[in-house]
Every structure is written in C-alpha cells, then in structure tokens.
Design a protein around this motif. Structure first.
Motif, PDB file in Angstrom:
ATOM      1  N   GLN A 257       0.830  -1.201   0.000  1.00  0.00           N
ATOM      2  CA  GLN A 257       0.000   0.000   0.000  1.00  0.00           C
ATOM      3  C   GLN A 257       0.866   1.253   0.000  1.00  0.00           C
TER       4      GLN A 257
ATOM      5  N   SER B  77       0.221   5.566   1.074  1.00  0.00           N
ATOM      6  CA  SER B  77      -0.722   6.417   1.798  1.00  0.00           C
ATOM      7  C   SER B  77      -0.359   7.878   1.605  1.00  0.00           C
TER       8      SER B  77
ATOM      9  N   HIS C 220      -5.463   5.912   1.517  1.00  0.00           N
ATOM     10  CA  HIS C 220      -4.686   4.700   1.277  1.00  0.00           C
ATOM     11  C   HIS C 220      -5.008   4.148  -0.104  1.00  0.00           C
TER      12      HIS C 220
ATOM     13  N   GLU D  72     -10.604  -1.048   2.225  1.00  0.00           N
ATOM     14  CA  GLU D  72     -11.378  -0.972   3.459  1.00  0.00           C
ATOM     15  C   GLU D  72     -10.840   0.069   4.434  1.00  0.00           C
ATOM     16  N   GLU D  73      -9.546   0.342   4.382  1.00  0.00           N
ATOM     17  CA  GLU D  73      -8.955   1.288   5.338  1.00  0.00           C
ATOM     18  C   GLU D  73      -9.439   2.721   5.121  1.00  0.00           C
ATOM     19  N   ASN D  74     -10.003   3.010   3.944  1.00  0.00           N
ATOM     20  CA  ASN D  74     -10.445   4.370   3.636  1.00  0.00           C
ATOM     21  C   ASN D  74     -11.896   4.593   4.038  1.00  0.00           C
ATOM     22  N   ASP D  75     -12.223   5.846   4.408  1.00  0.00           N
ATOM     23  CA  ASP D  75     -13.623   6.233   4.561  1.00  0.00           C
ATOM     24  C   ASP D  75     -14.288   6.244   3.194  1.00  0.00           C
TER      25      ASP D  75
ATOM     26  N   ARG E 275     -12.538   6.266  -0.516  1.00  0.00           N
ATOM     27  CA  ARG E 275     -12.648   5.071  -1.364  1.00  0.00           C
ATOM     28  C   ARG E 275     -13.041   5.445  -2.790  1.00  0.00           C
TER      29      ARG E 275
END
Length: 872
Positions: free
Chosen positions: A193, A195, A205, A226-229, A233
């Motif tokens: 990844q 960021s 991310h 999934e790590e992003n709001d 996303r």
C-alpha cells in the motif's frame, strides 16, 4: 434475487495448461496474433462471447474442455511454442540493450489513463491510447520503463443512445479480480500500500495493481480499500469525473502516490530505480514535489532538490488550448499541503509558487498543473511539430524576454503501435512479401525510412485486401447498429432495413474521435443537400461510419451527437451513414482497416497530433484532413488530401465553418470519389491503389510508436539521464546557489555600446564584419554569462526572422569603468534586408537551455542603429 456479496471463482488449470495463465496475465496477447489465435482455439464461441479477453475466457471454460486440451498434443505443442516465444520476448536482448551504456537504467512514465486493451478499460481517448502505445513500443524496444497510473473502478463510461439520439452514460463496476491485473504484495504476502496525508488528520490509502505489458510493468493505484472512509474510497471511482477537490486528490495520488508505488515496486522486485521521470500531461505533475521531498529528507535544501529533480524530468504537453489544462483554486491546493496535510516539511508557499500563473495574462489565483509540470522539468515537448510551435507560444510567459520560437519546448511527433492497430490481413500480406520476422520488426522496432517492399505487392492483391477489410467492416457495423437500435427501444420487426446498411463496394469514410466542439463532428452536415447528393450519387456514392463520445458534463458535445444521429436516422440515407455508440479500442480495431478515407476536420491549430489517421494509414486507408497535428507535418498529395482552411477569414466561426465545409464537399465531389471509382485497363482503380501503396511506403515507417519512443530515448531520456547523473548533491547545491546569485544580480547587467566595422548601410554577400560590444555585468563575471550576436533577415518592422546565433568572446579584463568588451565575426550570408542585435544570457554548464532562467538583456532603444539593421 440480488446477491449481497460478489466474488470471483477462478478455474484451476490442469498442470499441462498452466502456461495459459501466464499468457493471459501478460497483456502482450493484446498485440500478438499467435497468442490470440491460441486462446481462440481453446473455445471459439466463448472467446467471442468474452470480447476476446483471455482472463474472462479461462474463467468460463468448462472443466471437460480443459481435460480435452490436456490430451490434445497439437494444442500442447502450440502452447509450448507461444509460451517460449513470450519468455524470449521478455528476457532477450532488444534494441535498447544494443545502445550505449549511458542510457538511463530505468524510466518511470506517469499518465492519468492507459489504453492497452479493451479488456482493461482505463482510457477515455487519444491521451490514454497514446500512453498505451508508448508502453507497448517501449516493451518491443526493450526500454526498462515502469508505467504509473490509477485503477478506475468504473473506467470512463459506456455510451448508449436514447430513442431521440441523446448520449446516455453508464458506469459498470469493474472488479480487479476479473481484469488482467494482480496485486503487488509485500514479502509476507500482504497487499502493498501507499498512503497520503489529508487535512484534518485523515489519510488516503491505495493498493497497487500490476498489469504486465510485455516487458513493461504498469502500476495502477486503487483507493477502493477498506482502510479508507467512503469519500476516500471513491477517489479512483472514474476517469475525469467529480469536482475540483476530487480531481486534485486523483492527481495527488497519481503523482505523489505514484512515486511511492514505484519505490515500493523496485524494493520488492529489484527493478532498477528510475533515473528519468516522464510526466505525460500535467495531471501527474505532483510527482516532482514528492521527489523534492525525498531529497530534502536526505539533507538537501528545497532549491537544490528542485534542481536535482528537474535534471531527470521530462514533461509532455498534449493540449493546444488553455481550457484543456487542469487548474485549481490556490486555497484548495494550499489546504492539501503543509504541516497539517501532505509533504509537511515543505513550505506551502514553495509548492504554490511552482504552479501559479505569475506571468502576463495569467490568473494569479489559479494553480496550473501544466505550468507546474514545466517548472519541474528541465526538458519539455509537444506532440507534433505544429503543436510544439503552438505550445511555445502558449507558455511563452514562463520565459519572458524570449521570442516564442526560443522557448525551450521541443516536439516529438506521436506514433501508433502498429501490431495493435494493423489488421491481421494486412500483417499477413506484409509477411508474405518480406517474411514474418522482418514484417514484425518493421512494424514494432521500425527504423526504416521507407517500406519499399510494398512496391512488389500486386495491384490485385492490394485491391482484394481493401475489399475484404471493407466487407468485414460492413458486417461489424450492421451487428453494432442492430444492438444500438435495440438499446434505443426498437423491436426486431422494425430492424429489417439494417441488413441493407452499407455496401462493401462503396467508398467508405471513417470519422471517430472524442466530441469536443473544436473537432467539429457536424461539419459534414453544414450543407445537408450536398451531403445527401454525395451519399446517394447514382454512380459514385459514399458511405460514412461515425463514432465518438462527448464528456458526460459536455451538453454541447451531446447536442452535436444528437444532431448527427438524427440525420443518420433519416430513412433516405440511413443505409449510407451510421453513428455507432460506445467508441472504444475494440470498435476502433475494426473501423480503421475497413475505411477507404479517414476524415479529420478540426479547427486548425487545435489538434495537438490526432493519431487516429495514423492507425488508418497503416491499414492502407487514405487521409482527408485539415493540415493540423501530424498531417500538417507529413502530408503529401501522393497519399491523401488536405482540406483548405480559412485561418485568415476574421474570427466569425460560422463563416469559417461554411468555407471549410464547402472545401470538403468540393474535394469529395471533384477529386476523391472520381479517383476511387475510376477504372484502368485491368478493371482496377490504378491511381487509387497507387495512393494506397504510397501511404504504406512513405507514411508507414513515420507513424510508428517505435519511431516515437526511439526519439524520446535519443532526444529526451538520454540527455535527462546524463543530467540526472551529473546532478549529484554538490552539483545541485552549486546550480541552485548560482541561479540565486544570478537572479539577484541580473539588474546590473547591461549592453552599453555596439559597433561594427561596416562603414555604410549596405554590404556585399559573403562579407565578414567585426562586431565589438561593451557590456556591464554588475556583480557577475564573464563565466556567468554568454554574450551573443543574433543575425538574419528582417521584416518590415525590423524583426529578425530565422536568426543565426553566434557567441562572442571576452577580450580580457574589465576596463577602468568596470565594463567588459566582447568581439566576434558577423558573416553576411544572406541577401536582402538583413539585421543583427546582441544579447546577454546566463550561462552555466548544468543548464539544459540558455533560456532556462527566463533572463535576457538586450540593447536599449538609445543604442539605435548601433544594434539594428545592417542591410536594406
């Protein structure tokens, strides 16, 4: 019932068939006929149903069929041969490996879109197709290039038409697991990844997907993780969508995240780190800021890091109009950089200064991505000779004091990847003539000035080939038109007329491209009666196939499409003119070969290059075009026609369109259609066939992407690589300090006196005069400057045209007043009105151009004839 979750089930290939997976995952299949033929033989019906996508094919082929293939010795021999060929292709020595050791170890190529294949729909139009062809040609040549882009979950858009002909957009969701891409993973198997820091303590991310394009890795960043709001996303949701902040985040992810992705990929794979970074249009311009931040973290100050980054950066501009450049509000950019956001150690004002339009005519509150791209690159180019000229004028404000033709923006004319765009039938004819290997090298590597072997192909063979391709296009058009009318709500019973659409023996004109207003989709409708007469002529009819997409936000472009569709719906002409929706690579590969004429009628000089006509030419299609882009450069009457333009007829666009449309009709009526239908003694259109032959012989070698990429290597990548290697930290500090000192002292530089040995205002051709110049350098020394004489013919306003530049020599130390004397010869090598002037420029061994600082000192008006016209 609707599924609550979707996932992809991949087949497990039997061991003997495992090489099929490797072949499907390397996009070389998209331009390698033998690989495509192999996949087609796996299951011909499913191959067609999968739109010729090997990943989709293998995802749906039955286990029974796979079992059959494991027992098919002939298939297994073919599979082994194709797999071995791919191995040789990706590991063997190619053109780049035979060049000097001074070439860059690697080049990173950043673009917002890439058109590799219809199976990976990550492009909108010419910029993306060009980027895809650049990667493929780099692979064919063995250039160690890394492509960098974004992975858009909705691509660009799919286009259909409403019943009344209005463009409608659809955004299908793309599942990367169903695409020919793979996740880049860390050594422990977790997805790699990158960021970015966002305002308010948030982060963006992105995962890195890898598409293998022959030898070239293409890294694509995907924020749908999934790590992003939810908002983050959607950053990579679609190409060229969303508002200003959405676009800014896309371009930060492409530029800053892209550099981080390259570092990650090189760390994980051992690929050489790029020495040259190529910014394909301004969208990726932030890559330079990330590289400055990297060097600042290693101890360099900002100005020195800027010089180090510029040395190894190439910037290509593709737009001839300011409206085509992304520009952001100053405050929006400022909010996304600095202590509370991205690149916290870099002063926000330094970031802003790189992109602000701080020149006459600029808007000082806007951050211009192309301006930043130019300020961050030591080398820049347009994409045709004419476009280079337009770009120098367009960006001349960045180099005040210099004539536009001295602005340091060169040009490399675009090319197209022949193995992608040439029909298999054309390839086979060429292979029959010179052999398969020579034909493949001629199309991919290039290097020939002419393809003289075309002269040995019989007229009958050329004409039969052209008719076969036309016949295939007719079948393709009918199938697509029927599907389009069904989408528009028509029933099968209403569509019997489609079986009579187009005729394989009628002169066929193609027109397909994006639909901004300057490309003038509807110019052909200017006089509808004349167009109808052309379409329905009893002895010399024409038929026209048209395609194109308007940007979803461009209602003006959509109205143009609707106007053309309504004309094409007229029962009187609908068998002769068609509009095909959803123009893309799959359609284009059928359209170019099947047309006899490729039509292009933009407003000159707004077409930067226009490569569609190149793809058509490689298939023996003749160009009928306004002299714009590449056609302005390479047009000859031997292989096409130039549509006269009304550049000088005021500024009334209606009047201009009327004049140029009338010229188009005249050409079609009086020159094009008679030549196509005229038959020689053998019953063939001898003069038409000769134009096809000349197109292939003379244009073919020029329009290749292999020629284009070799030019980039020789003229831009190699010098940028050498400059990068020369710009070690000490050299970068030296150059930055020198530039700062020169800028601060330049106000003290002056031309005080100019004299020549000429006694009169006339002289004879061949005379050499002695020129003597007295200059003031203030706090600078002779080593900091170059004093030049510029001479050449002058126009009625005493402006020097086509100037010759010669440096003058310093004649010792300063005089009592601190002035320096320079001398040199002035050769009078042209007759007629002739003049000269002198100027002082900054000079340093690490500069790529004497115009780089935008500083120049010329004689003041008070010097008069002493620095003016010599001959009348």
């Amino acid at each position: 019932m609707k599924a609550i979750r979707r996932f992809t089930v991949r087949p497990v290939l039997p061991e003997p068939l495992r090489p099929l997976s490797d072949l499907a995952r390397n996009l070389r299949w998209s331009w390698h006929a033998e690989t495509r033929d192999l996949f087609q033989s796996v299951d011909p019906e499913r191959w067609a149903a999968s739109d010729c996508d090997p990943v989709r094919l293998l995802g749906g082929v039955s286990s029974e069929r796979l079992a059959e293939l494991t027992e098919d010795r002939r298939f297994l021999r073919r599979l082994a041969a194709v797999a071995d060929d791919l191995h040789d292709y990706v590991t063997g020595e190619r053109w780049y490996q035979t060049q000097s050791d001074e070439l860059p170890d690697a080049v990173a190529y950043f673009s917002p879109e890439f058109g590799i294949t219809a199976a990976l729909p990550q492009y909108s139009g010419g910029l993306g197709i060009l980027a895809g062809d650049h990667l493929k040609a780099a692979s064919d040549l063995g250039l160690p290039l890394i492509g960098v882009g974004l992975l858009y979950r909705h691509g660009y858009f799919r286009q259909t038409l409403s019943r009344d002909g209005w463009q409608q957009e659809h955004y299908p969701v793309l599942d990367p697991n169903e695409l020919p891409v793979a996740l880049v993973r860390e050594a422990d198997g977790t997805p790699a990844q990158v960021s970015l820091a966002l305002p308010g303590g948030k982060s963006l991310h992105a995962r890195i997907w890898l598409a293998q394009v022959g030898r070239v890795p293409l890294l694509m960043l995907d924020s749908d993780v999934e790590e992003n709001d939810l908002g983050e996303r959607s950053v990579t949701d679609r190409l060229y969508g969303g508002g200003s902040e959405h676009r800014l985040l896309q371009e930060m992810l492409l530029g800053i995240g892209g550099v981080r992705a390259v570092r990650t990929y090189c760390r994980l794979t051992g690929h050489p780190e790029p020495e040259v970074f190529h910014t394909n249009e301004g969208h990726a311009g932030f890559l330079g800021l990330e590289r400055i931040a990297e060097l600042c973290a290693e101890g360099l100050d900002f100005d020195s890091a800027l010089e180090a980054v510029r040395a190894g950066t190439v910037f290509t501009t593709h737009t001839p109009v300011p409206a085509g450049i992304d520009r952001f509000d100053r405050e929006l950019v400022a909010r996304h950089f600095g202590p509370d956001a991205e690149l916290p150690r870099i002063d926000v004002e330094r970031v802003l200064r790189l992109g602000m339009e701080t020149y006459p005519g600029g808007e000082p509150n806007l951050f211009n991505m192309a301006v930043m791209g130019l300020r961050l690159a030591q080398r820049a180019n347009g994409v045709s000779l004419l476009h280079g000229n337009v770009s120098r004028g367009m960006f001349s404000g960045l180099w005040p004091g210099f004539d536009p033709d001295e602005v340091p923006i060169t040009s490399v004319t675009n090319g197209v990847h022949a193995p992608t765009w040439v029909a298999p039938e054309v390839l086979r004819l060429g292979a029959r003539q010179v052999g398969a290997e020579r034909a493949e090298d001629a199309l991919s590597v290039g290097g020939d000035g002419r393809w003289d072997a075309v002269a040995d192909i019989a007229d009958q063979d050329i004409w039969e080939l052209r008719r076969t391709l036309r016949e295939q296009l007719v079948a393709e058009v009918r199938e697509r038109l029927r599907a389009s009318w069904r989408q528009r709500g028509a029933g099968t019973a209403e569509l019997g007329w489609i079986d009579g659409v187009l005729d394989p023996d009628v002169l066929t004109i193609g027109f397909a491209r994006r639909v901004p207003s300057y490309k003038r989709l509807t110019l052909m409708l200017r006089d509808r009666d004349r167009l109808m007469d052309l379409l329905l002529h009893p002895e010399r009819p024409v038929q026209i196939v048209i395609a194109g997409k308007a940007h979803p936000a461009d209602d003006g472009g959509k109205r143009l499409i609707q106007e053309l569709v309504r004309f094409a719906d007229d029962p009187r002409v609908r068998h002769r003119i068609v509009f095909l929706p959803d123009y893309g690579m799959g359609m284009a590969q059928k359209l170019y070969p099947g047309c006899d004429i490729w039509l292009n009628n933009p407003l000159r000089p707004l077409e930067a290059c226009g490569t569609s006509g190149m793809k058509a030419a490689l298939n023996g299609c003749l160009n009928l075009s306004v002299l714009d882009g590449w056609w302005d450069e390479w047009f000859q009457p031997d292989f096409g026609w130039a549509i006269p333009t009304a550049d000088g007829v005021g500024t009334d666009p209606d009047r201009r369109d009327d004049i140029e449309a009338a010229a188009l009709y005249d050409l079609l009526e009086q020159r094009v259609t008679p030549r196509f239908y005229e038959r020689g003694q053998g019953g063939l259109p001898d003069r038409w066939i000769e134009m096809v032959r000349q197109t292939l012989t003379l244009l073919g070698p020029k329009v290749l992407a292999g020629r284009m990429v070799r030019e980039y290597v020789e003229r831009l990548y190699a010098p940028a690589g050498l400059a990068h290697r020369s710009m070690d930290p000490d050299s970068a500090r030296e150059l930055a300090a020198w530039k700062s000192r020169v800028r601060a002292a330049w106000h003290g530089v002056s031309v005080d006196h100019v004299e020549t040995s000429a006694g009169t205002a006339t002289a004879e051709l061949g005379t050499t005069l002695t020129l003597r110049v007295r200059v003031g350098l203030g706090d600078l020394a002779p080593d900091d400057v170059e004093v030049q004489v510029l001479s050449g013919r002058v126009d009625s306003r005493d402006r020097i045209t086509d100037a010759t530049t010669v440096p003058l020599k310093s004649m010792g130390g300063p005089d009592a007043e601190g002035r320096w004397v320079y001398e040199g010869p002035l050769s009078l090598d042209r007759t007629g009105p002739y003049g000269y002037t002198v100027r002082i420029l900054p000079a340093h061994r690490l500069l790529a151009s004497t115009a780089e600082l935008g500083l120049v000192t010329v004689p003041g008006e008070e010097l008069g004839e002493g620095a003016g016209v010599l001959l009348r």
